[in-house]
Write an enzyme that holds these catalytic residues in place. Structure first.
Site, PDB file in Angstrom:
ATOM      1  N   GLY A 170       0.957  -0.999  -0.024  1.00  0.00           N
ATOM      2  CA  GLY A 170      -0.012  -0.022   0.170  1.00  0.00           C
ATOM      3  C   GLY A 170       0.945   1.208  -0.087  1.00  0.00           C
TER       4      GLY A 170
ATOM      5  CG  ASP B 146       7.315  -5.904   7.660  1.00  0.00           C
ATOM      6  OD1 ASP B 146       6.239  -5.109   7.381  1.00  0.00           O
ATOM      7  OD2 ASP B 146       7.439  -6.368   8.765  1.00  0.00           O
TER       8      ASP B 146
ATOM      9  CE  LYS C 264       2.386   8.977  -3.468  1.00  0.00           C
ATOM     10  NZ  LYS C 264       2.092   9.354  -1.808  1.00  0.00           N
TER      11      LYS C 264
ATOM     12  CE  LYS D  87       7.430  -0.947   2.352  1.00  0.00           C
ATOM     13  NZ  LYS D  87       6.883  -2.077   2.988  1.00  0.00           N
TER      14      LYS D  87
ATOM     15  CD  GLU E 197       2.091  -5.313   7.855  1.00  0.00           C
ATOM     16  OE1 GLU E 197       2.844  -4.742   8.832  1.00  0.00           O
ATOM     17  OE2 GLU E 197       2.386  -4.825   6.753  1.00  0.00           O
TER      18      GLU E 197
HETATM   19  P1  ITT Z   1       3.199  -1.980   3.085  1.00  0.00           P
HETATM   20  O1  ITT Z   1       3.107  -2.801   4.431  1.00  0.00           O
HETATM   21  O2  ITT Z   1       1.626  -1.931   2.378  1.00  0.00           O
HETATM   22  O3  ITT Z   1       4.126  -2.428   2.024  1.00  0.00           O
HETATM   23  P2  ITT Z   1       4.185  -0.018   4.731  1.00  0.00           P
HETATM   24  O4  ITT Z   1       4.650   1.252   4.709  1.00  0.00           O
HETATM   25  O5  ITT Z   1       3.052  -0.339   6.016  1.00  0.00           O
HETATM   26  O6  ITT Z   1       3.785  -0.779   3.431  1.00  0.00           O
HETATM   27  P3  ITT Z   1       6.207  -1.535   6.230  1.00  0.00           P
HETATM   28  O7  ITT Z   1       4.999  -2.368   6.843  1.00  0.00           O
HETATM   29  O8  ITT Z   1       7.241  -2.464   5.599  1.00  0.00           O
HETATM   30  O9  ITT Z   1       5.590  -0.782   5.055  1.00  0.00           O
HETATM   31  O10 ITT Z   1       6.481  -0.535   7.272  1.00  0.00           O
HETATM   32  C1  ITT Z   1       7.899  -0.080   7.284  1.00  0.00           C
HETATM   33  C2  ITT Z   1       7.833   1.454   7.678  1.00  0.00           C
HETATM   34  O11 ITT Z   1       9.320   1.482   7.648  1.00  0.00           O
HETATM   35  C3  ITT Z   1       7.349   2.583   6.414  1.00  0.00           C
HETATM   36  O12 ITT Z   1       6.202   2.608   6.686  1.00  0.00           O
HETATM   37  C4  ITT Z   1       8.522   3.471   7.053  1.00  0.00           C
HETATM   38  O13 ITT Z   1       8.001   4.340   7.962  1.00  0.00           O
HETATM   39  C5  ITT Z   1       9.762   2.849   7.224  1.00  0.00           C
HETATM   40  N1  ITT Z   1      10.571   2.779   6.050  1.00  0.00           N
HETATM   41  C6  ITT Z   1      10.841   1.464   5.537  1.00  0.00           C
HETATM   42  N2  ITT Z   1      11.809   1.558   4.408  1.00  0.00           N
HETATM   43  C7  ITT Z   1      12.004   2.873   4.344  1.00  0.00           C
HETATM   44  C8  ITT Z   1      12.707   3.790   3.553  1.00  0.00           C
HETATM   45  O14 ITT Z   1      13.327   3.226   2.415  1.00  0.00           O
HETATM   46  N3  ITT Z   1      12.815   5.170   3.927  1.00  0.00           N
HETATM   47  C9  ITT Z   1      12.049   5.669   4.810  1.00  0.00           C
HETATM   48  N4  ITT Z   1      11.287   4.973   5.825  1.00  0.00           N
HETATM   49  C10 ITT Z   1      11.274   3.644   5.440  1.00  0.00           C
END
Ligand code: ITT
Length: 182
Positions: A7, A63, A9, A11, A35
């Site tokens: 969810g 994740d 964008k 990523k 999750e």
């Molecule tokens: P999905 O689960 O739907 O893929 P999400 O945003 O909830 O989306 P995650 O559960 O993997 O994704 O949460 C990881 C969080 O960690 C994300 O919401 C960011 O706050 C942080 N994060 C992860 N990768 C990051 C990045 O490359 N840059 C900055 N913050 C990041």
């Protein structure tokens, strides 16, 4: 064709930029999956299995999280919630006066195809929590994640630059290498 279930964008933009150098088609669906509370690996495994069964397609889920050493790995698996609540300013406050600012971003990709068991791929990148936010590129914790080798935060790097060595690049590349020889 592989379906990326997320969810987020940001990523999707990063993953598309990484996949474009390979001969694998990527589509994106925001399916939403439950999750379970657990490690990045457990979340990736259960999400990938659920989505591939539900869509009857090969899928990847990711994740990810930020692990800060001085906070014993916090926010880690709670990163998404902590970003929405404390935000970057809250993290900076928690680290006020703290010298050891070592942190890691970790990304776990879960892959699963219908009728098979999931596989996971871990990527990480090491850095430090900056003393203030810098840059407005990227998303979430990017402006406070400082990469000493670059002399910049992730918030000051373009997608192409971040994708040279990010946690997501490392996990996706491991996945792509494995997938390409299947
Ligand atoms: P999905 O689960 O739907 O893929 P999400 O945003 O909830 O989306 P995650 O559960 O993997 O994704 O949460 C990881 C969080 O960690 C994300 O919401 C960011 O706050 C942080 N994060 C992860 N990768 C990051 C990045 O490359 N840059 C900055 N913050 C990041």
């Amino acid at each position: 064709m592989i379906t990326f279930i997320t969810g987020n964008k940001h990523k999707v933009i990063e993953a598309e930029n990484i996949f474009k150098d390979y001969d694998i088609n990527l589509e994106h669906i925001d399916l939403g999956y439950c999750e379970p509370q657990g490690t990045l690996e457990q979340v990736a495994i259960s999400g990938a299995k659920y989505a591939s069964r539900k869509l009857n397609k090969p899928v990847i889920v990711e994740d990810a999280g930020l692990f800060i050493k001085a906070l014993k790995g916090f926010p880690g698996t709670y990163s998404s919630y902590v970003q929405e609540t404390l935000g970057n300013q809250g993290i900076l406050k928690l680290l006020d006066g703290v010298n050891d600012r070592y942190a890691e971003f970790r990304s776990v990709i879960g892959y699963c195809a219908p009728n098979s068991e999931p596989k996971i791929f871990l990527g990480k990148v090491i850095g430090e929590i900056a003393v203030e936010e810098k840059g407005d590129l990227g998303f979430a914790f990017d402006p406070i994640f400082y990469v000493p080798n670059e002399g910049k935060t992730f918030g000051e790097l373009t997608t192409e630059e971040k994708n040279q060595f990010s946690h997501r690049k490392n996990s996706l590349e491991k996945f792509i290498k494995w997938y390409s020889i299947q």
